[in-house]
Write a protein that holds these residues in place. Sequence first.
Motif, PDB file in Angstrom:
ATOM      1  N   ALA A 124      -7.801 -25.951  48.676  1.00  0.00           N
ATOM      2  CA  ALA A 124      -7.249 -25.148  49.776  1.00  0.00           C
ATOM      3  C   ALA A 124      -7.480 -23.658  49.525  1.00  0.00           C
ATOM      4  CB  ALA A 124      -5.766 -25.434  49.924  1.00  0.00           C
ATOM      5  N   LEU A 125      -7.138 -23.209  48.311  1.00  0.00           N
ATOM      6  CA  LEU A 125      -7.253 -21.771  48.026  1.00  0.00           C
ATOM      7  C   LEU A 125      -8.722 -21.339  48.015  1.00  0.00           C
ATOM      8  CD1 LEU A 125      -4.455 -21.680  45.320  1.00  0.00           C
ATOM      9  CD2 LEU A 125      -4.359 -20.650  47.599  1.00  0.00           C
TER      10      LEU A 125
ATOM     11  N   HIS B  43       4.235 -17.379  46.925  1.00  0.00           N
ATOM     12  CA  HIS B  43       3.395 -16.939  48.042  1.00  0.00           C
ATOM     13  C   HIS B  43       2.037 -16.479  47.504  1.00  0.00           C
ATOM     14  CE1 HIS B  43       7.325 -16.715  49.995  1.00  0.00           C
ATOM     15  NE2 HIS B  43       7.700 -16.163  48.868  1.00  0.00           N
TER      16      HIS B  43
ATOM     17  N   THR C 247      -6.601 -24.076  62.701  1.00  0.00           N
ATOM     18  CA  THR C 247      -6.593 -25.135  61.686  1.00  0.00           C
ATOM     19  C   THR C 247      -7.029 -26.491  62.262  1.00  0.00           C
ATOM     20  OG1 THR C 247      -4.256 -25.482  62.101  1.00  0.00           O
ATOM     21  CG2 THR C 247      -4.806 -24.071  60.237  1.00  0.00           C
TER      22      THR C 247
ATOM     23  N   VAL D 202      -6.896 -26.968  54.451  1.00  0.00           N
ATOM     24  CA  VAL D 202      -5.803 -26.089  53.977  1.00  0.00           C
ATOM     25  C   VAL D 202      -4.478 -26.535  54.606  1.00  0.00           C
ATOM     26  CG1 VAL D 202      -4.921 -23.727  53.969  1.00  0.00           C
ATOM     27  CG2 VAL D 202      -7.361 -24.130  53.666  1.00  0.00           C
ATOM     28  N   LYS D 203      -4.506 -26.785  55.921  1.00  0.00           N
ATOM     29  CA  LYS D 203      -3.266 -27.163  56.619  1.00  0.00           C
ATOM     30  C   LYS D 203      -2.679 -28.449  56.005  1.00  0.00           C
ATOM     31  CE  LYS D 203      -2.507 -29.378  60.709  1.00  0.00           C
ATOM     32  NZ  LYS D 203      -2.745 -29.623  62.119  1.00  0.00           N
TER      33      LYS D 203
ATOM     34  N   MET E  93      -1.192 -27.864  52.553  1.00  0.00           N
ATOM     35  CA  MET E  93       0.099 -27.178  52.667  1.00  0.00           C
ATOM     36  C   MET E  93       1.181 -28.162  53.101  1.00  0.00           C
ATOM     37  SD  MET E  93      -0.600 -24.296  51.557  1.00  0.00           S
ATOM     38  CE  MET E  93       0.996 -23.527  51.687  1.00  0.00           C
TER      39      MET E  93
ATOM     40  N   GLY F  81       4.635 -26.810  52.248  1.00  0.00           N
ATOM     41  CA  GLY F  81       4.459 -25.372  52.477  1.00  0.00           C
ATOM     42  C   GLY F  81       3.960 -25.067  53.876  1.00  0.00           C
ATOM     43  N   THR F  82       3.745 -23.780  54.141  1.00  0.00           N
ATOM     44  CA  THR F  82       3.220 -23.382  55.462  1.00  0.00           C
ATOM     45  C   THR F  82       2.122 -22.339  55.282  1.00  0.00           C
ATOM     46  OG1 THR F  82       4.970 -21.724  55.556  1.00  0.00           O
ATOM     47  CG2 THR F  82       5.361 -23.757  56.780  1.00  0.00           C
ATOM     48  N   LEU F  83       1.292 -22.240  56.313  1.00  0.00           N
ATOM     49  CA  LEU F  83       0.200 -21.260  56.292  1.00  0.00           C
ATOM     50  C   LEU F  83       0.480 -20.221  57.379  1.00  0.00           C
ATOM     51  CD1 LEU F  83      -2.724 -20.475  55.331  1.00  0.00           C
ATOM     52  CD2 LEU F  83      -3.561 -21.845  57.240  1.00  0.00           C
TER      53      LEU F  83
ATOM     54  N   CYS G 177      -0.283 -18.348  52.031  1.00  0.00           N
ATOM     55  CA  CYS G 177       0.242 -19.701  51.783  1.00  0.00           C
ATOM     56  C   CYS G 177       1.650 -19.540  51.211  1.00  0.00           C
ATOM     57  CB  CYS G 177      -0.603 -20.440  50.760  1.00  0.00           C
ATOM     58  SG  CYS G 177      -2.289 -20.664  51.287  1.00  0.00           S
ATOM     59  N   HIS G 178       2.644 -20.154  51.876  1.00  0.00           N
ATOM     60  CA  HIS G 178       4.023 -20.108  51.384  1.00  0.00           C
ATOM     61  C   HIS G 178       4.378 -21.484  50.834  1.00  0.00           C
ATOM     62  CE1 HIS G 178       4.696 -16.277  53.400  1.00  0.00           C
ATOM     63  NE2 HIS G 178       4.169 -16.802  54.486  1.00  0.00           N
TER      64      HIS G 178
END
Length: 439
Positions: A324-325, A354, A373, A397-398, A401, A406-408, A422-423
């Motif tokens: 994702a990152l 974060h 996304t 990524v979505k 998460m 987590g959330t984007l 990214c949280h």
Amino acid sequence: MNKEWSAHLSTVIAGIILLFILGLVLGEVAWVMLAGNLIYLGWTLRQTFRLHQWLNHSDESLDTPESYGLWGDLFDNIHKLQKHHKDAQRKLQTMLNRVQESTNALNDAVVITDANGAMDWWNQAAERMLGFKTHIDHGQLIYNLLRDPVFKTYFDSKSYKSPLELASPARPHIILRFHITLFGEDDRLIIAQDISRIHQLERMRKDFVSNVSHEMRTPLTVISGYLETLQDHSDELPRKWQRAVSTMRQQAHRMERLITDLLLLAKLETTDHKPQDKASTLKILLDDIRRDAQEFSADKQHNIRLIGQGDDALMGDEPQLRSALSNIIFNAVKYTPANGDIDIHWWSDSKGVHIAVRDNGIGIDPVHLPRLTERFYRADPSRHKETGGSGLGLAIVKHVMLNHGGTLEVHSEPNIGSEFICHFPLKRLVPEAPRAKEA
Ligand code: ADP
């Protein structure tokens, strides 16, 4: 003063005058007046008693007592009021019956509970789909019957923006989608829809994509291998074939990337694929990706900086997080012109961990942000040939998460740059000190 009242008053005054005259005639004014008043009082008491009797037995529909004067009017008016009230009640009952009949005809389960979850009412579909029993379950707490803890958490959350999908407790092969609406004083209207068919189609779609990708992988590896060999010996090829082989090699490589991303996405989407949790030190993980990104940037010479303090770690599936990152950081490289700045910033606070990636690249028009996304969604389709992306990066990524709770968050402005944050929830933070102690 209304007419009836003044007529009654005139009758009373006339009665008093008559009594007085009779008293005068008989020569006993005081006694005659007293006797007359006693008779009137007795009559009034009798009317009061009749009223009391009638009101007490009004359910058994006793006839309206006959009377005259003020009492007659009083009986008539109460009778009219009662009739009006009964008519309204009948209308309300008819309406209630119709609502019940129509909700019973619904294919969706409808349940009404109070603020604590005690069940007040439900329709026939709820009995069929959720297994509730009319006489036994009335007043029971709904989460004692829908025992999945996920349902209880959802019910208590009071945040019902997105629906909840669960298997039916009565018939586990049925998949239900729950929508909850708050009304009154935190009462709940719960609607459960049978989405087994949609679920099955969705599963078929995922299986199809994943099977096709698998099947294509082997022939593509063979083609790619031969093209690589041909390219290695390109000086032996006629000149007109050299360019063709190079383009074919590039396109085969793109297809390989697409298939890898499709397979990864299919894996991430399966609910039974739980992340394998492991603590990854943010500094090490992000610096690794930064170095790869710098290599990817090559002669475009982006200025990629890592900003963050300490040895905090993130608990999660390392390959998923890396993927994702990398997608976000490599996108920053792809969509930022040569010599641009890219900052990778990480921090943790009371809300969680974060990671923000900020670039000063081409940016994205705000109209595209809500759909970014989605698979194969591109803000600028004309550019994707240049960048060679699969169009699946942010979809991956979505899902990563989501798998990590987590959330984007995305901010972007055309020609100014973009920021992807990214949280991760606090429970995924492994602070520096405890790990140092463990070691
Ligand atoms: P792609 O493989 O096309 O990069 P992604 O899913 O990774 O697919 O990204 C979707 C779209 O979002 C991209 O096509 C691009 O238009 C836009 N995008 C993603 N990251 C950035 C960025 N840092 N700057 C500008 N646009 C971006």
